[in-house]
Every structure is written in structure tokens, then in C-alpha cells.
Motif scaffolding. Structure first.
Motif, PDB file in Angstrom:
ATOM      1  N   TYR A  11       0.828  -1.203   0.000  1.00 11.11           N
ATOM      2  CA  TYR A  11       0.000   0.000   0.000  1.00 11.11           C
ATOM      3  C   TYR A  11       0.864   1.254   0.000  1.00 11.11           C
ATOM      4  O   TYR A  11       0.610   2.213  -0.736  1.00 11.11           O
ATOM      5  N   HIS A  15       1.236   4.012  -2.984  1.00 14.10           N
ATOM      6  CA  HIS A  15       1.064   5.432  -2.667  1.00 14.10           C
ATOM      7  C   HIS A  15       2.178   6.261  -3.305  1.00 14.10           C
ATOM      8  O   HIS A  15       1.937   7.371  -3.799  1.00 14.10           O
ATOM      9  N   LEU A  43      -6.327  -5.959  -0.262  1.00 16.62           N
ATOM     10  CA  LEU A  43      -6.316  -4.496  -0.266  1.00 16.62           C
ATOM     11  C   LEU A  43      -7.506  -3.938  -1.039  1.00 16.62           C
ATOM     12  O   LEU A  43      -8.084  -2.915  -0.663  1.00 16.62           O
ATOM     13  N   GLU A  46     -10.534  -4.047   1.062  1.00 16.74           N
ATOM     14  CA  GLU A  46     -10.507  -2.978   2.064  1.00 16.74           C
ATOM     15  C   GLU A  46     -10.736  -1.608   1.434  1.00 16.74           C
ATOM     16  O   GLU A  46     -10.757  -0.595   2.136  1.00 16.74           O
ATOM     17  N   LYS A  48      -8.749   0.028  -0.657  1.00 21.38           N
ATOM     18  CA  LYS A  48      -7.545   0.851  -0.727  1.00 21.38           C
ATOM     19  C   LYS A  48      -6.965   0.945  -2.127  1.00 21.38           C
ATOM     20  O   LYS A  48      -6.336   1.951  -2.471  1.00 21.38           O
ATOM     21  N   LEU A  58      -3.899   3.141  -6.932  1.00 27.50           N
ATOM     22  CA  LEU A  58      -4.624   3.643  -5.772  1.00 27.50           C
ATOM     23  C   LEU A  58      -6.090   3.854  -6.113  1.00 27.50           C
ATOM     24  O   LEU A  58      -6.434   4.243  -7.230  1.00 27.50           O
ATOM     25  N   ASN A  59      -6.937   3.611  -5.136  1.00 22.13           N
ATOM     26  CA  ASN A  59      -8.346   3.938  -5.272  1.00 22.13           C
ATOM     27  C   ASN A  59      -8.511   5.446  -5.132  1.00 22.13           C
ATOM     28  O   ASN A  59      -7.965   6.059  -4.204  1.00 22.13           O
ATOM     29  N   VAL A  62     -10.534   7.703  -1.071  1.00 19.54           N
ATOM     30  CA  VAL A  62      -9.629   7.446   0.038  1.00 19.54           C
ATOM     31  C   VAL A  62     -10.434   6.966   1.247  1.00 19.54           C
ATOM     32  O   VAL A  62     -11.235   7.716   1.803  1.00 19.54           O
ATOM     33  N   LYS A  63     -10.235   5.710   1.633  1.00 19.58           N
ATOM     34  CA  LYS A  63     -10.973   5.147   2.764  1.00 19.58           C
ATOM     35  C   LYS A  63     -10.282   5.431   4.087  1.00 19.58           C
ATOM     36  O   LYS A  63     -10.928   5.599   5.122  1.00 19.58           O
ATOM     37  N   GLN A  64      -8.952   5.462   4.053  1.00 19.13           N
ATOM     38  CA  GLN A  64      -8.172   5.710   5.268  1.00 19.13           C
ATOM     39  C   GLN A  64      -6.823   6.281   4.880  1.00 19.13           C
ATOM     40  O   GLN A  64      -6.174   5.793   3.958  1.00 19.13           O
ATOM     41  N   GLU A  65      -6.400   7.326   5.580  1.00 20.60           N
ATOM     42  CA  GLU A  65      -5.084   7.887   5.323  1.00 20.60           C
ATOM     43  C   GLU A  65      -4.012   6.972   5.896  1.00 20.60           C
ATOM     44  O   GLU A  65      -4.237   6.246   6.850  1.00 20.60           O
TER      45      GLU A  65
END
Length: 259
Positions: A11, A15, A43, A46, A48, A58-59, A62-65
Motif C-alpha cells: 500500500y 502510494h 487491499l 478494504e 484501498k 490507488l483507489n 480514500v478510505k483511510q489515510e
């Protein structure tokens, strides 16, 4: 690496590069293509990443930083250049706000030796760093502690900010674009950033181009609620020029080259 560590590495790696091939990941991790595909599937579940032909990206949602420690080294040269350009806007005697984030930490580095400044922040790493410089007047907002991002969020932090008059607010974001504006996957960050928009005379987004085109669940504001955007040249003039046409001051800086 155990599977959870490997997925975390993937991940972070995606990024940094936005789109990565399965071949590259397999070679980087020294594991089989099947192992990489299983990790990507997890991933993806989830929210991501999104699979693409032969790889993964990348999705945009943004689900989580990433945690503070994980994102500190990503696009570091871009962040340094943005931070210095932002610090150059600060004048003696001003009251400035530094939002939580690794790019705003670079702004802190740029203003640390200045005299006659008042700095307000919700970021523990920035506060700890600036405590070494006693010539600065330093405030921390307090509030609900977000340990993952080493900062304070929520109503208590927003209430403190509502009682201030700020000359400049340097605002961070993990997700922004012309259509959806500034957004975040964290509901507790919304009220803090919206408070800044009400109390700061100049509202400056400092965010590298990898965050552009991403969006979180919670909308903070349209980009026109800002006065300035400082990003890097990879954002492109084709993106920057329409924003300038809406009255925003947009600066695109070149990343620093390591010595």
C-alpha cells in the motif's frame, strides 16, 4: 514479512508510485505473483486499491489515510519544496496555523528560526519540533487525540480555533480536486478545517499532486473557499490554470533534488 506487513508495504509502495505492476511488486518483495495477487485482493476488499491490467493503482476514493510514520517519507522532495515555498509567504509578526501533516511539518522547518511569529498547530510532531525554538510563541489546540496521525481533532480543537484571528492557515489534505473540493475520510477532521476557513485571512492548501483527483467521504469545502494552493509541477498547468480562473493563487514548485 508476515502477510499484514507485506500488504502494508504494498500500500505504501503504491502510494509512492500511484500505479504499479504485479511483476514489479513480486520482484520488490521477492515473492510469487500469486502471493502478490492475494495481497492485492485483500487491499481491494478494504477499498484501498483498484486492480488494473497487469497491476494495481490507488483507489481515488480514500478510505483511510496512511499513518503519520508511513507517509513521512513518501514524496519527501516534493513536500520539502512545497514547505519552503509556503514558508516564504510568512511575514514577521504574523499569527499562523500549521495543520497536521507531513507537508506542513516542512513549513514548520522553514519558519523555525524566524523571530516574532505566533504559531498555532494541532500536530504533536510540529509542536515538539518547534519547542526547540523559544523565540516563537507556540500554541497547541488540544482536543481529541488522533494517535495514528499524531494530532488533535474534533470539536474541542475547532472551538479553540474559533476564538482566534489567524493571518495565514496552512491546510493539509489527503484528497482534493476541482469537482469535489477538499475532502477527508475522517469525520473528526472536518470541523477543524472548516473552523480554519472561518478565522483565517489567508487559507493556503499545501498538498502535493499525488493527492489531486482523490476524494474522501466527508466534504470540507469547495476549492474556492481557499485563497491559495501550493503544489508541485506534476499537477500541471492544465489543472492549475482553470483554478486561477476562479480567483485562486496557484503556485507549482519544482521538487528539490537531493545533494
Amino acid at each position: 514479512m508476515i502477510p499484514a506487513e507485506r500488504r502494508g508495504y504494498i500500500y505504501r509502495y503504491v502510494h509512492e508510485r500511484n500505479v504499479v505492476s504485479i511483476n514489479e511488486l513480486a520482484a520488490e518483495l521477492n515473492v510469487s505473483h500469486m502471493t502478490v495477487r492475494r495481497d492485492i485482493q485483500q487491499l481491494e476488499a478494504e477499498g484501498k486499491v483498484v486492480p488494473v491490467s497487469g497491476g494495481v493503482r490507488l483507489n481515488d476514493a480514500v478510505k483511510q489515510e496512511l499513518a503519520y510514520s508511513e507517509k513521512a517519507g513518501i514524496h519527501h522532495q516534493r513536500k520539502m519544496a512545497i514547505g519552503q515555498a509556503a514558508a516564504d509567504l510568512v511575514e514577521d509578526g504574523q499569527v499562523i496555523y500549521l495543520d497536521a501533516g507531513t507537508t506542513t511539518f516542512e513549513v514548520a522547518r522553514g519558519i523555525a528560526t524566524r523571530a516574532n511569529l505566533t504559531v498555532v498547530t494541532n500536530d504533536f510532531t510540529i509542536a515538539h519540533y518547534l519547542m526547540q525554538y523559544p523565540q516563537l510563541t507556540l500554541f497547541h489546540t488540544g482536543g481529541l487525540v488522533d494517535a495514528r496521525n499524531r494530532s488533535c481533532v474534533g470539536q474541542a480543537a475547532a472551538t479553540l480555533l474559533e476564538g482566534l484571528n489567524l493571518d495565514l492557515a496552512f491546510i493539509s489534505s489527503s484528497s482534493w480536486d476541482a469537482e469535489r473540493g477538499l475532502s477527508t475520510p475522517s469525520e473528526n477532521k472536518v470541523m477543524v478545517k472548516q473552523a480554519l476557513l472561518r478565522v483565517a485571512r489567508r487559507r493556503i492548501l499545501v498538498s502535493d499532486s499525488s493527492k489531486y483527483g482523490k476524494y474522501g467521504m466527508f466534504r470540507i469545502c469547495p476549492l474556492t473557499a481557499l485563497t491559495d494552493i501550493i503544489s508541485d509541477t506534476d499537477l500541471g498547468e492544465e489543472t492549475a490554470e482553470p483554478l486561477r480562473g476562479q480567483g485562486l493563487q496557484v503556485s507549482l514548485v519544482s521538487r528539490k533534488i537531493p545533494a
